[in-house]
Write a protein that holds these residues in place. Sequence first.
Motif, mmCIF file in Angstrom:
data_model
loop_
_atom_site.group_PDB
_atom_site.id
_atom_site.type_symbol
_atom_site.label_atom_id
_atom_site.label_comp_id
_atom_site.label_asym_id
_atom_site.label_seq_id
_atom_site.Cartn_x
_atom_site.Cartn_y
_atom_site.Cartn_z
ATOM 1 N N ILE A 172 33.909 -10.551 -33.544
ATOM 2 C CA ILE A 172 32.303 -10.418 -33.079
ATOM 3 C C ILE A 172 32.190 -10.814 -31.494
ATOM 4 N N PRO A 173 32.177 -9.961 -30.433
ATOM 5 C CA PRO A 173 32.088 -10.381 -29.234
ATOM 6 C C PRO A 173 30.445 -10.419 -28.896
ATOM 7 N N PHE A 174 30.253 -11.418 -28.168
ATOM 8 C CA PHE A 174 28.837 -11.455 -27.326
ATOM 9 C C PHE A 174 28.568 -10.393 -26.717
ATOM 10 N N MET A 175 27.163 -9.744 -26.654
ATOM 11 C CA MET A 175 26.858 -8.418 -26.249
ATOM 12 C C MET A 175 26.498 -8.424 -24.821
ATOM 13 N N ALA A 176 27.454 -8.873 -23.740
ATOM 14 C CA ALA A 176 27.596 -8.664 -22.451
ATOM 15 C C ALA A 176 28.867 -8.147 -22.026
ATOM 16 N N GLN A 177 28.957 -7.350 -20.815
ATOM 17 C CA GLN A 177 30.117 -6.681 -20.614
ATOM 18 C C GLN A 177 31.236 -7.677 -20.391
ATOM 19 N N GLY A 178 31.051 -8.659 -19.589
ATOM 20 C CA GLY A 178 32.111 -9.685 -19.361
ATOM 21 C C GLY A 178 32.594 -10.367 -20.480
ATOM 22 N N HIS A 179 32.027 -10.352 -21.602
ATOM 23 C CA HIS A 179 32.391 -11.085 -22.713
ATOM 24 C C HIS A 179 33.154 -9.737 -23.729
ATOM 25 N N LEU A 198 11.804 -6.046 -27.943
ATOM 26 C CA LEU A 198 12.856 -5.643 -26.807
ATOM 27 C C LEU A 198 12.550 -4.112 -26.450
ATOM 28 N N PRO A 199 12.928 -3.647 -25.431
ATOM 29 C CA PRO A 199 12.725 -2.196 -25.104
ATOM 30 C C PRO A 199 13.929 -1.406 -26.107
ATOM 31 N N ALA A 200 13.679 -0.420 -26.536
ATOM 32 C CA ALA A 200 14.513 0.318 -27.238
ATOM 33 C C ALA A 200 16.124 0.340 -26.574
ATOM 34 N N GLY A 201 17.077 0.266 -27.097
ATOM 35 C CA GLY A 201 18.288 0.245 -26.574
ATOM 36 C C GLY A 201 18.903 -1.005 -25.833
ATOM 37 N N CYS A 202 18.104 -1.973 -26.046
ATOM 38 C CA CYS A 202 18.295 -3.173 -25.000
ATOM 39 C C CYS A 202 19.417 -4.081 -25.957
ATOM 40 N N GLU A 203 20.683 -3.643 -25.843
ATOM 41 C CA GLU A 203 21.616 -4.327 -26.774
ATOM 42 C C GLU A 203 22.819 -5.069 -25.954
ATOM 43 N N ASN A 204 22.482 -5.197 -24.926
ATOM 44 C CA ASN A 204 23.454 -5.892 -23.767
ATOM 45 C C ASN A 204 22.735 -6.711 -22.824
ATOM 46 N N VAL A 205 23.518 -7.613 -22.344
ATOM 47 C CA VAL A 205 22.657 -8.783 -21.440
ATOM 48 C C VAL A 205 22.195 -8.072 -20.200
ATOM 49 N N ASP A 206 23.130 -7.155 -19.932
ATOM 50 C CA ASP A 206 22.593 -6.599 -18.392
ATOM 51 C C ASP A 206 21.803 -5.558 -18.531
ATOM 52 N N LEU A 207 21.151 -5.165 -19.793
ATOM 53 C CA LEU A 207 20.051 -4.354 -19.839
ATOM 54 C C LEU A 207 18.661 -5.471 -19.903
ATOM 55 N N PHE A 216 35.190 -15.035 -33.183
ATOM 56 C CA PHE A 216 33.737 -14.583 -32.336
ATOM 57 C C PHE A 216 33.457 -15.429 -31.110
ATOM 58 N N ASP A 217 32.787 -14.862 -30.334
ATOM 59 C CA ASP A 217 32.478 -15.429 -29.088
ATOM 60 C C ASP A 217 31.378 -16.722 -29.397
ATOM 61 N N SER A 218 31.705 -17.437 -28.539
ATOM 62 C CA SER A 218 30.812 -19.049 -28.760
ATOM 63 C C SER A 218 29.230 -18.889 -28.646
ATOM 64 N N MET A 219 28.908 -17.861 -27.923
ATOM 65 C CA MET A 219 27.108 -17.437 -27.780
ATOM 66 C C MET A 219 26.726 -16.934 -29.036
ATOM 67 N N ASN A 220 27.751 -16.579 -29.945
ATOM 68 C CA ASN A 220 27.148 -15.988 -31.296
ATOM 69 C C ASN A 220 27.019 -17.263 -32.229
ATOM 70 N N SER A 221 26.106 -18.196 -32.071
ATOM 71 C CA SER A 221 26.322 -19.186 -33.006
ATOM 72 C C SER A 221 25.987 -18.917 -34.291
ATOM 73 N N TRP A 222 25.214 -17.924 -34.546
ATOM 74 C CA TRP A 222 25.125 -17.437 -36.295
ATOM 75 C C TRP A 222 26.113 -16.906 -36.932
ATOM 76 N N VAL A 223 27.162 -16.949 -36.219
ATOM 77 C CA VAL A 223 28.332 -16.505 -36.984
ATOM 78 C C VAL A 223 28.925 -17.542 -37.991
ATOM 79 N N GLY A 224 28.858 -18.869 -37.530
ATOM 80 C CA GLY A 224 29.089 -20.133 -38.322
ATOM 81 C C GLY A 224 28.692 -20.067 -39.560
ATOM 82 N N ALA A 225 27.469 -19.764 -39.734
ATOM 83 C CA ALA A 225 26.514 -19.935 -41.116
ATOM 84 C C ALA A 225 27.119 -18.814 -41.805
ATOM 85 N N VAL A 226 27.238 -17.449 -41.306
ATOM 86 C CA VAL A 226 27.463 -16.358 -42.154
ATOM 87 C C VAL A 226 28.984 -16.727 -42.568
#
Length: 437
Positions: free
Chosen positions: A19-26, A84-93, A130-140
């Motif tokens: 589960i990556p963080f939603m940024a291209q570099g991640h 968020l605007p429609a399609g805003c699914e990545n940090v660079d958006l 999972f990427d460390s920025m996805n903190s919610w994964v731990g609880a899941v």
Amino acid sequence: MDGSSNRNSDPNPAHIILIPFMAQGHMIPMVDVARLLASSGALVTFITTPVNAARIRPSIDSIENSQLPVRFVQLPFRSADVGLPAGCENVDLISSPDLFKPFMKALSLFGEQVKLYLTATNPTADCIIFDSMNSWVGAVAESLNIPHIIFHGPSCFYILCAHLLKKHQVLKRIDDDYKLFKVPELPEPVEVMKAQVMSLKDRPEWEKESEEIYKTEKSACGVVMNTFEELEKSSLDKFRKEIGKKVWPIGPLSLANKDSDGKAMRGKASSIDTVLLLSWLDSKAPNSVMFVSFGSLSRNPISQLVQIGQGLESASSSQLSFIWVVNEADKSEEVENWLLEFEERTKGRVMVIRGWAPQAMILGHVAVGGFMTHCGWNSTLEAIAAGVVMATWPRFGDQFVNERLVVDVLRIGVTVGAKVPTLFVDEMSEKALVKGE
């Protein structure tokens, strides 16, 4: 779900969820992790969203064509539910700083979709990376009793630096944002400024999100890092002692792409014809080209672009050429008009790429001898793997600390002299401007 792959010969392979963080570099290094794990015999499920899957489509196609056991799963991202605007699914958006919090809220809602998927998936998951920025994964993961491992995309030097700054509460004691100080306990002590190491997690308004990230880090079984022992041995040794967990350095992940096609497609589809690009590079002498690129997130105002252009124009000659990646071209008619004039004046000596460049392929070419970089860790590692020295121009996040690693510790680069962090174009003050000379 989009796409499927043949299972390997093991009738019961380990099933690993990524589960990556939603940024291209991640996302780029996590795709490489998928490739490596699948090549080693695991069944891999890579969870993302429709917009992000479209962005890495060349990599998805490459992996599926190779018959590696990787499943790419697209789950809905509830942008509209948080404003968020429609399609805003990545940090660079994200177009402005005030949209970061809604984006992180949408990520936590995405966790509900992930939990539903993991509950029903077959075979059941043996582990989540999972990427460390996805903190919610731990609880899941804990709710489903699935072991989970953190993936840190930045350098170990940076992760250790951030850990030690929090441990000693250093930033709370410093009032001057631009006064140099030494990071305590670092194996190779370096001097940094508060403004350069202050991340979103360190700001008071992000305290809740920050604590969730640190809580998840404590509950994880271990850490996977995109680095290697020979590069960061002292930092890795210290970090292992600090966290008391297993740390697996598995980089440089860019080397998971063995052939030229894999290197060309790492990240997104290239904005330039790679045949044309290689032909241009082949016409240049060894070590005569400098590659200039500032990553997927950084943007320059027209004032800074002009200064960069002036510097390249004055330095370019029959002996020295440049490839310059310009992400700003599609944002402004003024920028595009200026670029057209610049290209005409520097024809044959400077190649301008508008948008995404096949960076790993460029850095690996014998003609390229230098790299002006924002010091994102993916870019830094690609340069190290290719044996290319760097001119460092960090912008934000981990980049200023990576610069210290490159310039002061490894001594494989020189600094351009940037001091002021910038992310959005409208943040770039006169103080942040780096002049052409």
